[in-house]
Design an enzyme around this catalytic site. Sequence first.
Site, short mmCIF file in Angstrom:
data_model
loop_
_atom_site.label_atom_id
_atom_site.label_comp_id
_atom_site.label_asym_id
_atom_site.label_seq_id
_atom_site.Cartn_x
_atom_site.Cartn_y
_atom_site.Cartn_z
N GLU A 37 1.04 -1.20 0.18
CA GLU A 37 -0.01 0.01 0.15
C GLU A 37 0.84 1.28 0.02
OE1 GLU A 37 -3.12 0.01 2.66
OE2 GLU A 37 -3.83 -2.08 2.08
N ARG A 77 -1.91 -10.77 3.30
CA ARG A 77 -3.21 -11.67 3.22
C ARG A 77 -3.91 -11.47 2.08
NH1 ARG A 77 -6.68 -7.63 4.41
NH2 ARG A 77 -6.14 -6.14 5.95
#
Length: 448
Positions: A275, A291
């Site tokens: 991110e 994940r």
Amino acid sequence: MFDKILIANRGEIALRILRACKDMGVRTVAAHSTADAEAMHVRFADESICIGPPSATQSYLNIPALITACELTGAQAVHPGYGFLSEKAEFAQILEEHGLTFIGPKAEHIRLMGDKIAAKETMRRLGVPVVPGSEGGIDSDAEALAVAAEMGYPVLVKAAAGGGGRGMKVARSAEELPRALATARAEAKAAFGDDAVYLEKYLQKPRHIEVQLFADSHGNVVHLGERDCSLQRRHQKVMEESPSPALTPAQREEIGETVASAIRQLGYLGAGTIEFLYEDGRFYFIEMNTRIQVEHPVTEAIYDVDLVREQIRVAAGEKLSFRQKDLKPRGHAIECRINAENPKTFVPNPGLIKYFHAPGGLGVRLDSAIYEGYRIPPYYDSLIGKLIIHADSRAECLMRLRRALSEIVVDGVNTTLPLFEELIENPDIQAGDYDIHWLERWLASQTE
């Protein structure tokens, strides 16, 4: 390939995992709390096993109960979904010690990326651009004031073990910084059991851009473009889209190759998302999620791949079923997170679903585990579904989303559906002109 997988989660993601398993011919075990005995994934699974009372700490976060469930049912692997134990290195390690497969990354990488300070330093070393900030944890107010003075205000105080906006405070001046530090430390200690914090430069109008990655145990690594997750409330994502209206194809390819190179050097395994904050044409790493993401369906839509199926295949030791040159994005996708909440106050509203009608038609997908007569329990996250729309262009995608929102009916509880009906009529949203602070500014303007 595994014969049987235990699903250590609930709600829509548990049903999503179950469907992928069924498509692969893999038997499933639904591990559930007493509160979820009537959940849809429990009804559809090949087997189900109760792992504890409603409290998540006594059920979905209860590692001994999950290990016992695997032993009793003969499950060979565990899919943790997102949330709960999905980013708990200890869980992955214990499963391995018991001869079970954790469908996710290696424990060492979960642990590394769970420490935000170590993750940032690792990414910097691997050539990924990072947000300017302290080189490590901040031990005192004096140190924080010195670092902030060098960076310039405003600054962001962040929990080293944090996520989801907890342990995160903005200081716009030297006078505000000590209080922000104390508050962030207290929140971090309460939420994560660790009060370590660090400082980052606070960007004024950034977008939140994340890159989906996948790696197998044979040295193959790919990136699957980016998702724009800038529409957020209190650091929680509300609506996501792919591709981002802010990026050019060249920028998309450059950042994708940069992060793919980084996780290749790490020896990473499975699905991961890196991110960034993006402002003025520059990317700044903020964290890596080890994940599957809540918003993974928008990537599935434009690349026509099943990411959960790929997680299972890779965990079983198989090679990725696609190469980078095979991944050609098509069209545009938008996801709306539907919560059982008051659309104005965002107060959770669990209760009985009296009537439910799902939207349909070309390019419309609803990932949800609710049904007519289902009672939403009050013990867990309020997410009850995700509406995912895919079309050839962003303009068509918004038109199709408008139509789908007019069709869906959830009666008996309040939901955030009216919020999306308002958002898609806003000129800024239609133009793709928004940043991570836009939604909170807009919500504040609605109450003035």
